[in-house]
Design a protein around this motif. Structure first.
Motif, PDB file in Angstrom:
ATOM      1  N   PRO A   7       1.112  -1.284  -0.408  1.00  0.00           N
ATOM      2  CA  PRO A   7      -0.162   0.056  -0.344  1.00  0.00           C
ATOM      3  C   PRO A   7       0.714   1.160   0.134  1.00  0.00           C
ATOM      4  O   PRO A   7       2.299   1.195   0.206  1.00  0.00           O
ATOM      5  N   THR A   9      -0.042   5.337   1.305  1.00  0.00           N
ATOM      6  CA  THR A   9      -0.351   6.225   3.004  1.00  0.00           C
ATOM      7  C   THR A   9       0.626   7.453   2.635  1.00  0.00           C
ATOM      8  O   THR A   9       2.469   7.365   2.213  1.00  0.00           O
ATOM      9  N   SER A  28      -4.344   6.449   2.281  1.00  0.00           N
ATOM     10  CA  SER A  28      -4.217   5.162   1.332  1.00  0.00           C
ATOM     11  C   SER A  28      -5.148   5.470   0.871  1.00  0.00           C
ATOM     12  O   SER A  28      -6.367   5.402   0.451  1.00  0.00           O
ATOM     13  N   ASP A  30      -4.702   3.114  -1.942  1.00  0.00           N
ATOM     14  CA  ASP A  30      -5.258   1.503  -1.925  1.00  0.00           C
ATOM     15  C   ASP A  30      -7.167   0.739  -2.386  1.00  0.00           C
ATOM     16  O   ASP A  30      -7.290   1.412  -0.757  1.00  0.00           O
ATOM     17  N   GLY A  68       1.455   1.133   6.203  1.00  0.00           N
ATOM     18  CA  GLY A  68       0.535   0.870   6.294  1.00  0.00           C
ATOM     19  C   GLY A  68       0.574  -1.332   5.766  1.00  0.00           C
ATOM     20  O   GLY A  68       1.489  -1.450   5.127  1.00  0.00           O
ATOM     21  N   ASP A  70      -2.129  -3.997   4.107  1.00  0.00           N
ATOM     22  CA  ASP A  70      -2.718  -4.270   3.562  1.00  0.00           C
ATOM     23  C   ASP A  70      -3.630  -5.277   3.918  1.00  0.00           C
ATOM     24  O   ASP A  70      -3.199  -6.673   4.153  1.00  0.00           O
TER      25      ASP A  70
END
Length: 143
Positions: A7, A9, A28, A30, A68, A70
């Motif tokens: 991800p 961020t 994020s 993502d 981060g 995910d």
């Protein structure tokens, strides 16, 4: 196809120098759910660190570190944002004018904290502007 992309961020606002406390948001881009871990003491965060759940208030000089993870378990590298919060107004002094004034120009001088800027405002905006600052001394010629 398995998700193997870490991800990404970010912090808003980014680290920097501010004259008021900052409300920092971590986010994020993502597409899947991302859990963001963070610290406010400059120590590298881990998955045992606090989980970001909402705005972080930064009222004094702070080093924010975060990363981060995910839903697929992909982990990004730790990011660092340094916030300098300086709510103290700079001090500035004006030296007494010791030379005779004239109708074409007058130079004023003074002292200020190192790193500060000085702006001069007069009763005629044509004479307004930024003073020259060298170290802790400043000068400005009013024309």
């Amino acid at each position: 196809m398995a998700d193997t992309t870490a991800p990404v961020t970010s912090a808003t606002p980014p680290g920097g120098s501010y004259n008021v406390a900052q409300s920092v948001t971590l986010a994020s881009v993502d597409e899947s759910a991302v859990t963001i871990y963070y610290t406010l003491d400059g120590i590298e965060p881990t998955t045992a660190s606090p989980v970001y759940e909402g705005t972080i208030s930064i009222a004094s000089t702070t080093t924010l570190k975060f990363f981060g993870v995910d839903a697929a378990g992909n982990t990004e590298g730790v990011k660092t944002e340094a916030y300098t919060i300086d709510t103290t107004a700079p001090t500035v002094s004006l030296n007494a004018v010791t030379s005779p004034t004239n109708v074409t120009s007058q130079t004023i001088t003074g002292t200020v904290e190192a790193g500060a800027t000085v702006s001069v405002a007069t009763d005629t905006t044509a004479s307004d502007g930024a003073a020259t600052v060298t170290g802790t001394a400043w000068s400005y010629t009013i024309t």
